[in-house]
Design an enzyme around this catalytic site. Sequence first.
Site, PDB file in Angstrom:
ATOM      1  N   PRO A  26       0.786  -1.226   0.000  1.00 28.23           N
ATOM      2  CA  PRO A  26       0.000   0.000   0.000  1.00 28.23           C
ATOM      3  C   PRO A  26       0.828   1.291   0.000  1.00 28.23           C
ATOM      4  O   PRO A  26       1.869   1.360   0.655  1.00 28.23           O
ATOM      5  CB  PRO A  26      -0.832  -0.100   1.293  1.00 28.23           C
ATOM      6  N   ASN A  27       0.330   2.233  -0.765  1.00 33.07           N
ATOM      7  CA  ASN A  27       0.886   3.594  -0.883  1.00 33.07           C
ATOM      8  C   ASN A  27       2.176   3.663  -1.700  1.00 33.07           C
ATOM      9  O   ASN A  27       2.666   4.746  -2.000  1.00 33.07           O
ATOM     10  CB  ASN A  27       1.104   4.240   0.500  1.00 33.07           C
TER      11      ASN A  27
ATOM     12  N   ARG B  77       5.124  10.709  -2.829  1.00 30.35           N
ATOM     13  CA  ARG B  77       4.812  10.537  -1.420  1.00 30.35           C
ATOM     14  C   ARG B  77       6.058  10.799  -0.555  1.00 30.35           C
ATOM     15  O   ARG B  77       7.089  10.155  -0.748  1.00 30.35           O
ATOM     16  CB  ARG B  77       4.367   9.083  -1.248  1.00 30.35           C
TER      17      ARG B  77
ATOM     18  N   TYR C 225      11.180   8.729   1.002  1.00 30.19           N
ATOM     19  CA  TYR C 225      11.131   7.642  -0.002  1.00 30.19           C
ATOM     20  C   TYR C 225      11.782   8.007  -1.336  1.00 30.19           C
ATOM     21  O   TYR C 225      11.821   7.173  -2.243  1.00 30.19           O
ATOM     22  CB  TYR C 225       9.677   7.214  -0.232  1.00 30.19           C
TER      23      TYR C 225
ATOM     24  N   ASN D  66       8.051  -5.566  -0.730  1.00 29.64           N
ATOM     25  CA  ASN D  66       7.923  -4.444   0.197  1.00 29.64           C
ATOM     26  C   ASN D  66       6.438  -4.346   0.521  1.00 29.64           C
ATOM     27  O   ASN D  66       5.650  -3.851  -0.287  1.00 29.64           O
ATOM     28  CB  ASN D  66       8.435  -3.144  -0.431  1.00 29.64           C
TER      29      ASN D  66
ATOM     30  N   ALA E  30       2.942  -0.726   4.846  1.00 26.88           N
ATOM     31  CA  ALA E  30       2.434  -0.743   6.224  1.00 26.88           C
ATOM     32  C   ALA E  30       1.896  -2.110   6.639  1.00 26.88           C
ATOM     33  O   ALA E  30       1.833  -2.410   7.842  1.00 26.88           O
ATOM     34  CB  ALA E  30       1.357   0.327   6.383  1.00 26.88           C
TER      35      ALA E  30
ATOM     36  N   GLU F  63      12.485  -9.516   1.946  1.00 31.47           N
ATOM     37  CA  GLU F  63      11.753  -8.341   2.448  1.00 31.47           C
ATOM     38  C   GLU F  63      12.614  -7.102   2.244  1.00 31.47           C
ATOM     39  O   GLU F  63      13.797  -7.096   2.609  1.00 31.47           O
ATOM     40  CB  GLU F  63      11.461  -8.539   3.945  1.00 31.47           C
TER      41      GLU F  63
ATOM     42  N   HIS G 140      12.696  -2.737   2.627  1.00 32.99           N
ATOM     43  CA  HIS G 140      12.115  -1.439   3.008  1.00 32.99           C
ATOM     44  C   HIS G 140      13.043  -0.335   2.533  1.00 32.99           C
ATOM     45  O   HIS G 140      14.266  -0.414   2.739  1.00 32.99           O
ATOM     46  CB  HIS G 140      11.909  -1.340   4.521  1.00 32.99           C
TER      47      HIS G 140
ATOM     48  N   ARG H 277      12.568   4.998  12.719  1.00 33.04           N
ATOM     49  CA  ARG H 277      11.295   5.715  12.616  1.00 33.04           C
ATOM     50  C   ARG H 277      10.377   5.362  13.796  1.00 33.04           C
ATOM     51  O   ARG H 277      10.845   4.873  14.825  1.00 33.04           O
ATOM     52  CB  ARG H 277      10.670   5.408  11.252  1.00 33.04           C
TER      53      ARG H 277
HETATM   54  C1  DQA Z   1       8.136   1.072   3.992  1.00 32.07           C
HETATM   55  C2  DQA Z   1       8.136   1.321   5.486  1.00 32.07           C
HETATM   56  C3  DQA Z   1       6.750   1.121   6.066  1.00 32.07           C
HETATM   57  O1  DQA Z   1       6.759   1.368   7.454  1.00 32.07           O
HETATM   58  C4  DQA Z   1       5.776   2.092   5.417  1.00 32.07           C
HETATM   59  O2  DQA Z   1       4.476   1.867   5.913  1.00 32.07           O
HETATM   60  C5  DQA Z   1       5.802   2.041   3.944  1.00 32.07           C
HETATM   61  C6  DQA Z   1       7.092   1.918   3.269  1.00 32.07           C
HETATM   62  C7  DQA Z   1       9.503   1.380   3.344  1.00 32.07           C
HETATM   63  O3  DQA Z   1       9.720   0.928   2.231  1.00 32.07           O
HETATM   64  O4  DQA Z   1      10.329   2.064   3.950  1.00 32.07           O
HETATM   65  O5  DQA Z   1       4.781   2.173   3.271  1.00 32.07           O
HETATM   66  O6  DQA Z   1       7.862  -0.307   3.756  1.00 32.07           O
END
Ligand code: DQA
Length: 157
Positions: free
Chosen positions: A9-10, A17, A22, A87, A90, A111, A113, A120
């Site tokens: 998501p996002n 964003r 990011y 990835n 959230a 995984e 990020h 954070r």
């Molecule tokens: C994320 C870190 C997560 O906490 C966050 O909700 C994201 C992006 C990252 O790539 O740093 O959406 O996965």
Amino acid sequence: MKILIINGPNLNLLGRREPGIYGADTFECFLNALREKYTDTEFEYYQSNVEGEIVDRIHLAGYGKHANLNDESAHPNGDKVDGIVLNAGAYTHTSIAIHDAIKAINIPVIEVHISNVHQREEFRHQSYISPAATGIIIGFGLEGYKLAIDGLRSMAK
Ligand code: DQA
């Protein structure tokens, strides 16, 4: 070799964003660069903001269309891949369903990020993905996807 990249998501909003966290690149642009760099690797890209869709995509990657046992016209193995870069956004911090889906397949899942989640908010420190993942790459920006791909490629040799 076929690698599936899944963004949760996002992450469709990368480039727009919170660019301070990011970065300013869109994922589509980055993906084109990946395809140019790794010419011997086939990349599939899937992004969803919906938890169950991510679970379904992981099943498909692990079992081909036979993931849906009710679909007799399904073509076996057609969508199977050799490795997944995930990835989960959230959902990393909440999703037992994605954890279980990773455990239900027999292919490596790395995984990733973009940000260093441990620098954070505390709610980002827990990952339901990490105990199920083959490896973890955190905090290298988009470069982390390349590190994950390199890891999958060397595991396959
Ligand atoms: C994320 C870190 C997560 O906490 C966050 O909700 C994201 C992006 C990252 O790539 O740093 O959406 O996965």
